[in-house]
Design a protein around this motif. Structure first.
Motif, short mmCIF file in Angstrom:
data_model
loop_
_atom_site.label_atom_id
_atom_site.label_comp_id
_atom_site.label_asym_id
_atom_site.label_seq_id
_atom_site.Cartn_x
_atom_site.Cartn_y
_atom_site.Cartn_z
N MET A 45 -67.13 6.33 -9.31
CA MET A 45 -66.74 7.71 -9.59
C MET A 45 -67.45 8.62 -8.60
O MET A 45 -68.68 8.70 -8.58
N GLU A 52 -65.54 21.17 -7.59
CA GLU A 52 -64.71 20.02 -7.93
C GLU A 52 -64.06 19.45 -6.67
O GLU A 52 -63.46 20.18 -5.89
N GLY A 89 -59.96 6.44 -14.29
CA GLY A 89 -61.19 5.70 -14.54
C GLY A 89 -62.09 5.53 -13.34
O GLY A 89 -63.15 4.94 -13.43
N GLY A 90 -61.70 6.06 -12.19
CA GLY A 90 -62.53 5.95 -10.99
C GLY A 90 -61.76 5.31 -9.85
O GLY A 90 -60.55 5.14 -9.91
N TYR A 101 -65.58 0.04 -10.97
CA TYR A 101 -65.07 1.36 -10.60
C TYR A 101 -66.20 2.22 -10.05
O TYR A 101 -67.33 2.15 -10.51
N MET A 133 -60.01 15.19 -8.34
CA MET A 133 -60.98 14.64 -9.28
C MET A 133 -60.37 14.40 -10.66
O MET A 133 -60.69 13.40 -11.30
N ASP A 134 -59.48 15.28 -11.12
CA ASP A 134 -58.84 15.07 -12.44
C ASP A 134 -58.07 13.75 -12.46
O ASP A 134 -58.15 13.00 -13.44
N ARG A 136 -60.57 10.84 -12.53
CA ARG A 136 -61.15 10.71 -13.87
C ARG A 136 -60.17 10.04 -14.82
O ARG A 136 -60.53 9.16 -15.58
N HIS A 137 -58.91 10.51 -14.78
CA HIS A 137 -57.87 9.96 -15.65
C HIS A 137 -57.66 8.46 -15.40
O HIS A 137 -57.41 7.70 -16.34
N GLN A 190 -69.61 15.21 -7.82
CA GLN A 190 -69.17 16.56 -7.44
C GLN A 190 -69.99 17.04 -6.26
O GLN A 190 -71.11 16.62 -6.05
#
Length: 130
Positions: free
Chosen positions: A57, A65, A76-77, A55, A69-70, A73-74, A60
């Protein structure tokens, strides 16, 4: 980057990354979508920028942001979801292919003019939440 797309990565917010692995110099990408999903061009990240599961990520941007992005993140990438190979067209005025991501409300048009002196293959690696 030097103005060509080859060797670059395009981040569309945090939700999509396209690596241009191979392309003639005339190749261009056109991003059509929601205004908050800005495009950021970076050198293709090294393999060590990924975690053990493969993964990636996105970082920023200047403390701001990135769009989506949320969600990323949720999930995992970003993971490689597809590798695409296209051939450049003789004229280059119309897109030779479009890349769409479910839920984004937009697409990426791929444009390129045939290069008589070299390779006309366009190879893209697409990353998305998976």
């Amino acid at each position: 980057l030097d103005g060509t797309v080859k060797g670059g990565s395009y981040l569309w917010g945090a939700v999509l990354r396209i690596d241009v692995l191979e392309a003639p110099p005339s190749t261009r990408l056109a991003f059509i979508g929601p205004p908050p999903a800005r495009v950021k061009v970076v050198s293709t990240p090294a393999e060590d920028a990924m975690d053990d599961m493969g993964y990636y990520m996105p970082a920023q941007e200047d403390g701001e942001e990135l769009f989506g992005m949320d969600t990323v993140r949720h999930m995992g990438g970003l993971r490689v979801t597809r590798e695409i190979e296209l051939d450049a067209e003789p004229y280059g005025d119309a897109p030779i292919g479009d890349i769409a991501m479910s839920g984004l409300g937009g697409w990426v048009g791929v444009f390129s003019k045939r290069n008589n002196a070299g390779n006309n293959t366009i190879r893209l690696r697409v990353w998305a939440p998976a």
